[in-house]
Design a protein around this motif. Structure first.
Motif, PDB file in Angstrom:
ATOM      1  N   GLN A 199       0.825  -1.208   0.000  1.00 41.44           N
ATOM      2  CA  GLN A 199       0.000   0.000   0.000  1.00 41.44           C
ATOM      3  C   GLN A 199       0.862   1.262   0.000  1.00 41.44           C
ATOM      4  O   GLN A 199       0.485   2.281  -0.586  1.00 41.44           O
ATOM      5  N   GLN A 200       2.008   1.204   0.653  1.00 42.13           N
ATOM      6  CA  GLN A 200       2.818   2.409   0.843  1.00 42.13           C
ATOM      7  C   GLN A 200       3.679   2.763  -0.359  1.00 42.13           C
ATOM      8  O   GLN A 200       3.964   3.927  -0.596  1.00 42.13           O
ATOM      9  N   ILE A 201       4.156   1.781  -1.120  1.00 43.84           N
ATOM     10  CA  ILE A 201       5.230   2.038  -2.077  1.00 43.84           C
ATOM     11  C   ILE A 201       4.862   3.053  -3.160  1.00 43.84           C
ATOM     12  O   ILE A 201       5.736   3.787  -3.636  1.00 43.84           O
ATOM     13  N   ASN A 202       3.605   3.142  -3.547  1.00 40.10           N
ATOM     14  CA  ASN A 202       3.230   4.097  -4.591  1.00 40.10           C
ATOM     15  C   ASN A 202       2.873   5.474  -4.051  1.00 40.10           C
ATOM     16  O   ASN A 202       2.445   6.344  -4.809  1.00 40.10           O
ATOM     17  N   LYS A 203       3.052   5.690  -2.747  1.00 36.17           N
ATOM     18  CA  LYS A 203       2.794   7.009  -2.166  1.00 36.17           C
ATOM     19  C   LYS A 203       4.013   7.928  -2.283  1.00 36.17           C
ATOM     20  O   LYS A 203       3.933   9.106  -1.937  1.00 36.17           O
ATOM     21  N   THR A 214       4.838  -1.549  -8.378  1.00 41.07           N
ATOM     22  CA  THR A 214       5.048  -0.132  -8.153  1.00 41.07           C
ATOM     23  C   THR A 214       5.052   0.631  -9.469  1.00 41.07           C
ATOM     24  O   THR A 214       5.495   0.130 -10.504  1.00 41.07           O
ATOM     25  N   THR A 215       4.535   1.845  -9.433  1.00 40.06           N
ATOM     26  CA  THR A 215       4.477   2.689 -10.629  1.00 40.06           C
ATOM     27  C   THR A 215       5.489   3.827 -10.572  1.00 40.06           C
ATOM     28  O   THR A 215       5.487   4.696 -11.440  1.00 40.06           O
ATOM     29  N   VAL A 216       6.351   3.838  -9.542  1.00 42.47           N
ATOM     30  CA  VAL A 216       7.352   4.899  -9.403  1.00 42.47           C
ATOM     31  C   VAL A 216       8.731   4.317  -9.669  1.00 42.47           C
ATOM     32  O   VAL A 216       8.931   3.098  -9.586  1.00 42.47           O
ATOM     33  N   ASN A 230       7.525   9.415  -4.578  1.00 43.60           N
ATOM     34  CA  ASN A 230       7.891   9.791  -5.943  1.00 43.60           C
ATOM     35  C   ASN A 230       8.995   8.905  -6.502  1.00 43.60           C
ATOM     36  O   ASN A 230       9.166   8.819  -7.721  1.00 43.60           O
TER      37      ASN A 230
END
Length: 333
Positions: free
Chosen positions: A110-114, A134-136, A116
């Motif tokens: 839950q945290q990794i895409n919060k 992840t999208t970052v 940049n």
């Protein structure tokens, strides 16, 4: 100070709730208020979060400022709990650790895409985070140290001697050193292994005093100067059975030209050559053979240590690692 001690009561409560006590225990409301005041009053281009246990503050920081947020993960936390669970034979402990691993994994994902961007110590950790979708950007930035602080002095080194240095409030450290002491206690005491063994570090439980044997095994606890302690001993033991990321203590030990015997897991992320700049041992027999070889040959130990130092100079110099990290920062601005 934040009280991060483990509570049996809250651990039991965790079983019957959906919360993750092992994350929540690092949260402090007053610290969060101070943090938010700081980021509101001072503009930062980049704010770096060191590890999962400060991730509970990311939402508040995101709302309070426009800075780019970077997550520097030291390991994949839930994997540690999964490995710890596999080591346990007690059904209740295995159940509890698996439950914690499942909840921590959900929280981590839950945290990794919060953020940049994410930086990791090893390629293994990068692959895991990418697998979780992840999208970052995820970049590898290995551990870097300031080599000007590491000055080995063999004239002050006891040979042969074994040592372990690490904080035992971190479960993988405690699990690993307990395994080593239980496995080799008789050999160390009965002189099958003719070498003294020193255990030092923070938060060593009182029950570890039971392992101490005068003239054979020394449970020293916290030491005033970690590097001085490392310099005074010759062979570093890293019996890590669970965990991930990269062990800073191994990098520091290599910088001090120590001959290190480690599990492959303990040396994860380091571009070592087994038998050249470190010795890898993954079970009792391999540790026994490696220790016997090292305590019998001082020249070999010194050669391994010299090669280890060269590796750190080439691949873990702080200046080089800072340059890599700065490129990550620049890409976000």
């Amino acid at each position: 100070d934040i009280d991060a001690s483990i509570s049996l009561f809250y651990g039991l409560r965790d079983i019957f709730s959906k919360s993750t006590y092992n994350i929540e225990r690092y949260y402090d409301e007053e610290f969060e208020k101070l943090l938010i005041r700081t980021v509101k009053n001072v503009h930062y281009d980049i704010i770096q979060f060191e590890g999962l246990f400060v991730a509970p503050y990311v939402d508040s920081v995101r709302k309070a400022c426009s800075s780019k947020l970077v997550y520097r993960t030291h390991n994949i936390e839930h994997q540690i709990w999964e490995m710890l669970a596999e080591q346990k034979s007690d059904p209740f402990k295995k159940f509890y650790l698996r439950l914690m691993a499942k909840r921590i994994k959900k929280y981590e994902i839950q945290q990794i895409n919060k953020f940049n961007a994410i930086t990791v110590f090893t390629g293994q950790d990068r692959n895991t985070i990418l697998y979780y979708g992840t999208t970052v950007p995820v970049e590898i930035v290995p551990v870097g140290i300031d080599l000007s602080h590491y000055h080995p002095d063999f004239s002050k080194t006891e040979f042969p001697s074994l040592f372990f240095l690490g904080s035992l409030d971190w479960m993988p450290n405690r699990e690993g050193i307990e395994w080593f002491l239980q496995t080799f206690h008789n050999e160390l005491v009965n002189d099958e292994l003719r070498v003294r063994f020193y255990v030092a570090g923070n938060d060593i439980p009182e029950e570890f005093d039971d392992y101490e044997v005068m003239g054979k095994i020394y449970i020293q606890g916290e030491v005033d100067d970690g590097l001085e302690f490392v310099n005074s001993k010759s062979i570093m033991i890293v019996p890590l059975l669970s965990g991930g990321g990269m062990r800073v203590k191994i990098v520091e030990g290599m910088a001090m030209q120590k001959c290190i015997i480690s599990t492959s897991l303990g040396a994860e992320g380091i571009n070592y050559k087994n038998g050249v700049n470190i010795l890898i041992a993954n079970n009792r027999d391999e540790f026994f053979k490696a220790i016997r070889r090292c305590i019998a040959d001082e020249d070999y130990c010194k050669a391994v240590g010299v090669n280890a130092r060269k590796l750190i100079e080439e691949q873990h110099d702080q200046k080089k690692m800072t340059g890599i990290l700065m490129e990550v920062y620049k890409s976000l601005l």
